[in-house]
Scaffold this motif. Sequence first.
Motif, PDB file in Angstrom:
ATOM      1  N   PRO A   1       0.813  -1.216   0.000  1.00  0.00           N
ATOM      2  CA  PRO A   1       0.000   0.000   0.000  1.00  0.00           C
ATOM      3  C   PRO A   1       0.850   1.271   0.000  1.00  0.00           C
ATOM      4  O   PRO A   1       1.996   1.289   0.456  1.00  0.00           O
TER       5      PRO A   1
ATOM      6  N   ARG B   1      -1.608   6.990   3.157  1.00  0.00           N
ATOM      7  CA  ARG B   1      -2.966   7.528   3.167  1.00  0.00           C
ATOM      8  C   ARG B   1      -2.874   9.052   3.140  1.00  0.00           C
ATOM      9  O   ARG B   1      -2.146   9.658   3.918  1.00  0.00           O
TER      10      ARG B   1
ATOM     11  N   GLN C   1      -5.265   6.696  -1.208  1.00  0.00           N
ATOM     12  CA  GLN C   1      -3.961   6.061  -1.091  1.00  0.00           C
ATOM     13  C   GLN C   1      -3.049   6.585  -2.185  1.00  0.00           C
ATOM     14  O   GLN C   1      -3.459   6.726  -3.342  1.00  0.00           O
TER      15      GLN C   1
END
Length: 329
Positions: free
Chosen positions: A22, A25, A34
Amino acid sequence: MAAPHEVPGRAITIRRGQFWIPGERVATPGGTVQRAPMFVQWEAPPDGAHPLPLVLVHGGGGQGTDWTGTPDGRPGWATRFVEAGFAVYVVDRCGHGRSPYHPEVVGPMGAQFPYEAATALFLPDEVRDEQTQWTYQREIGSADLDQLVSPMGPLPADLAESQRLDADRLGRLLDVIGEAVLVTHSAGGPLGWLTADARPDEVAAIAAIEPMGPAYAEFPGLGALTWGLTSAEITCEPPAQRPEDVAGRRIPALADLPVAVVTGGASAFAGFAPQVVEFLAAAGARAQHLHLPDHGITGNGHALIFEANSDDTVKPVIDWIRAVEEDRP
C-alpha cells in the motif's frame, strides 16, 4: 489464426498469487485516498523453490507484463525463472500497469511514450543488420509494434520522486518476502541500487539488465541521474555534500554485493556498461559485465528480455544467480 490458448506450448504447474504494497494515506477534499500503491504478482514452483526469491522490476514506461510475455505471445523470463526452480515476484512500479496513478496525489505525469521513442530505444535503424533477434515487425501500424507499445505509459514527471516511491515500496516488499535477488531492466536499474540502500540486509544480489547509465547521464524529456546512477539521493561514505561527490565514494549498501550488468551485443547500452561496472566497483560492489556475446548469444538489443531468443538470453542470468547462491556462506 488460432486463439492464444489453442497454440501448443509447454505445460507448467505453478503456485501463484497477488497482493499490494500500500501507499501512504492522504487526506483530500473528496476523502482519504492512497498514494502510489505497488501491485505484486508472484509465481513459484509447485513443490519448493530456490532459497532466494527473485523480484523482477520493469523499466521506463513499461509494466510487469514486460517479464511475463513477449510481443509474439511466448512466455517471458518470469516463466523461465519458475521453470528453473525460482519463486518470482513481478511488480508494477508506482503509477504503472495495475498500480493506479492520479496526478493530484502522486504528482504530475510526464509525456506519454510514443511509438517513435519505442523504435529508437528497442529497434534503432542504425543497428538493424546486427540486431538479428528482433524478428518482429518494425513499422508503426504493425501488429507486433502495437503489442510492444500498448503496455507503455507515462512516467511521473519527477524522476527522483518516482524512484523514491518505488524504492520504498520495493523495500517493504522485501520486508514481506525476505532476502531476495533483484532483477531490473533499463530505467528499473536505479531502483536496484536504491532498494539496496533502503534494505541492505535484504538484497542478496542484483542482476541489472541493460541498466540506465552512464553515471550522471541526462535523458531529454525524462530526467537525469543526478546522484551517479540514480536520480534520488543514495547514501555514501563519507556523506556527499553535493550529488556530484558520489562518484568514487563507498556506497555502504553496495559493499561486497554481487552485481551483474547484463547487455546485448546490438545494444547501445553495452557501450557504457563498463563505466557502470566501474562506478559500482568503486562504490564497493562485486560488479561484473555479463555481455551476452561472450556467452555465445548474439544479435540482441535493449529488449533482450523479450526478443526472439529470450529463452536463451535468460540462461546466463539463471546461471549467474545459481552461482551467487552457491557462493553464499
